[in-house]
Every structure is written in structure tokens, then in C-alpha cells.
Motif scaffolding. Sequence first.
Motif, PDB file in Angstrom:
ATOM      1  N   PRO A  12      30.602 -18.162 -12.612  1.00  0.00           N
ATOM      2  CA  PRO A  12      29.796 -19.434 -12.854  1.00  0.00           C
ATOM      3  C   PRO A  12      30.491 -20.781 -12.711  1.00  0.00           C
ATOM      4  CG  PRO A  12      30.028 -18.223 -15.122  1.00  0.00           C
ATOM      5  CD  PRO A  12      30.733 -17.595 -14.134  1.00  0.00           C
ATOM      6  N   TYR A  13      31.687 -20.758 -12.737  1.00  0.00           N
ATOM      7  CA  TYR A  13      32.792 -21.995 -12.678  1.00  0.00           C
ATOM      8  C   TYR A  13      33.051 -22.250 -11.528  1.00  0.00           C
ATOM      9  CZ  TYR A  13      33.192 -19.394 -17.238  1.00  0.00           C
ATOM     10  OH  TYR A  13      32.872 -19.009 -18.684  1.00  0.00           O
ATOM     11  N   PHE A  33      35.304 -29.821 -13.325  1.00  0.00           N
ATOM     12  CA  PHE A  33      34.981 -28.838 -13.740  1.00  0.00           C
ATOM     13  C   PHE A  33      33.476 -28.453 -13.992  1.00  0.00           C
ATOM     14  CE2 PHE A  33      33.799 -25.417 -16.868  1.00  0.00           C
ATOM     15  CZ  PHE A  33      34.753 -24.578 -16.419  1.00  0.00           C
ATOM     16  N   GLU A  34      32.499 -27.542 -13.362  1.00  0.00           N
ATOM     17  CA  GLU A  34      31.321 -27.321 -13.446  1.00  0.00           C
ATOM     18  C   GLU A  34      30.809 -25.936 -13.921  1.00  0.00           C
ATOM     19  OE1 GLU A  34      29.476 -28.244  -9.637  1.00  0.00           O
ATOM     20  OE2 GLU A  34      30.378 -30.106  -9.733  1.00  0.00           O
ATOM     21  N   ILE A  35      29.842 -25.881 -14.637  1.00  0.00           N
ATOM     22  CA  ILE A  35      29.699 -24.443 -15.058  1.00  0.00           C
ATOM     23  C   ILE A  35      28.010 -24.381 -14.791  1.00  0.00           C
ATOM     24  CG2 ILE A  35      29.484 -25.068 -17.463  1.00  0.00           C
ATOM     25  CD1 ILE A  35      30.034 -22.161 -18.376  1.00  0.00           C
ATOM     26  N   TRP A  36      27.788 -23.206 -14.183  1.00  0.00           N
ATOM     27  CA  TRP A  36      26.278 -22.863 -13.906  1.00  0.00           C
ATOM     28  C   TRP A  36      25.953 -21.619 -14.789  1.00  0.00           C
ATOM     29  CZ3 TRP A  36      29.650 -24.058  -9.790  1.00  0.00           C
ATOM     30  CH2 TRP A  36      29.182 -25.279  -9.055  1.00  0.00           C
ATOM     31  N   ALA A  37      25.150 -21.732 -15.793  1.00  0.00           N
ATOM     32  CA  ALA A  37      25.162 -20.650 -16.765  1.00  0.00           C
ATOM     33  C   ALA A  37      23.588 -20.681 -17.318  1.00  0.00           C
ATOM     34  CB  ALA A  37      26.007 -20.348 -17.710  1.00  0.00           C
ATOM     35  N   LYS A  39      20.617 -20.894 -16.383  1.00  0.00           N
ATOM     36  CA  LYS A  39      19.745 -21.700 -15.593  1.00  0.00           C
ATOM     37  C   LYS A  39      19.835 -23.147 -16.156  1.00  0.00           C
ATOM     38  CE  LYS A  39      16.378 -17.922 -15.072  1.00  0.00           C
ATOM     39  NZ  LYS A  39      14.909 -17.727 -15.187  1.00  0.00           N
ATOM     40  N   SER A  40      21.112 -23.355 -16.468  1.00  0.00           N
ATOM     41  CA  SER A  40      21.383 -24.624 -16.875  1.00  0.00           C
ATOM     42  C   SER A  40      22.887 -25.130 -16.112  1.00  0.00           C
ATOM     43  CB  SER A  40      21.687 -24.844 -18.278  1.00  0.00           C
ATOM     44  OG  SER A  40      20.681 -24.584 -18.995  1.00  0.00           O
ATOM     45  N   TRP A  41      23.072 -26.426 -15.560  1.00  0.00           N
ATOM     46  CA  TRP A  41      24.122 -26.883 -14.984  1.00  0.00           C
ATOM     47  C   TRP A  41      24.826 -28.076 -15.773  1.00  0.00           C
ATOM     48  CZ3 TRP A  41      24.603 -31.709 -12.319  1.00  0.00           C
ATOM     49  CH2 TRP A  41      25.623 -31.855 -11.368  1.00  0.00           C
ATOM     50  N   TYR A  42      26.137 -27.783 -16.070  1.00  0.00           N
ATOM     51  CA  TYR A  42      26.929 -28.919 -16.630  1.00  0.00           C
ATOM     52  C   TYR A  42      28.131 -29.165 -16.020  1.00  0.00           C
ATOM     53  CZ  TYR A  42      29.759 -30.734 -20.673  1.00  0.00           C
ATOM     54  OH  TYR A  42      30.485 -31.457 -21.599  1.00  0.00           O
ATOM     55  N   ARG A  43      28.182 -30.370 -15.814  1.00  0.00           N
ATOM     56  CA  ARG A  43      29.573 -30.957 -14.995  1.00  0.00           C
ATOM     57  C   ARG A  43      30.025 -31.975 -15.863  1.00  0.00           C
ATOM     58  NH1 ARG A  43      29.389 -35.713 -10.731  1.00  0.00           N
ATOM     59  NH2 ARG A  43      31.379 -35.527  -9.816  1.00  0.00           N
TER      60      ARG A  43
END
Length: 130
Positions: A12-13, A33-37, A39-43
Motif C-alpha cells: 500500500p506504499y 511518501f503515500e499510503i493507501w490503506a 479505504k483511506s489515502w494519506y500523502r
Amino acid sequence: MLDEPTVDKTGPYASLLSHYQVGECALELVGGFEIWARKSWYRIEIEHVLAPHAPVAQVGSYTLRLMPLAHELLFNLLRGREDRYVPIATQMRQQPHAHQPIMMLLSQQNVWTARFRAEVEELVGFAWPQ
């Protein structure tokens, strides 16, 4: 410089990784850096979002800027690292007003599900407006 910056996508990274040798220290720099986990997305946005809220620590004659606890909480919660996010949330509960502004900013800059948002609010003990 030990290698050229390379886009790394693992699970997810996604990030831009590069490695350096500084004296006896091997360093890995992570950018974009980005993470998709969940059903959320954090950049992660250092310069415009996190840096203005970074606490400062003095180590000898060096001044270090640290990651805000809000980032550490969200990042580790998305990674499922309860061993990290529970103590971070405990710290944040002690000074909610210090953490609410960055939580609101991160909420505006990223995509969270209602369930994830509710879990964060329960952990930190305060609401973070949408």
C-alpha cells in the motif's frame, strides 16, 4: 550518494527512495511518501503541511525538527501498528489543543473514511473537523 532516487511501490506504499553514506552512517531518504490503506489515502507533505507544525528538539548544539505526533498517529494507524499509535494517542490526549490544528489540516489534505475518522477521534479524544 549510494544510488539514484527510485520510485518504490510496495504493497500500500509508494515513495521516492535514495540511499547515502555520511561518514559511518548509512541513510535512507524517503520523499513523496503515500499510503493507501483501509479505504483511506494519506500523502505526506513535509514543507507546506508538516514542517510548520514540527516540534523542535535541541540535541547538544544541533536543532532538530521532529515529525508532528498527528502524522505519527495517522501513519501508524494506517499501518496497523497498535504498539505505536496507542502511546502516541495517549500523548495527544494530554494536549489536544496543540494537536487539533495539524489534525484539521491533515484532514483537509487527505482522504479518510468515516470509520477511520471515528477511530481517530476515539483514540485522541477530540473531533477533527472535515
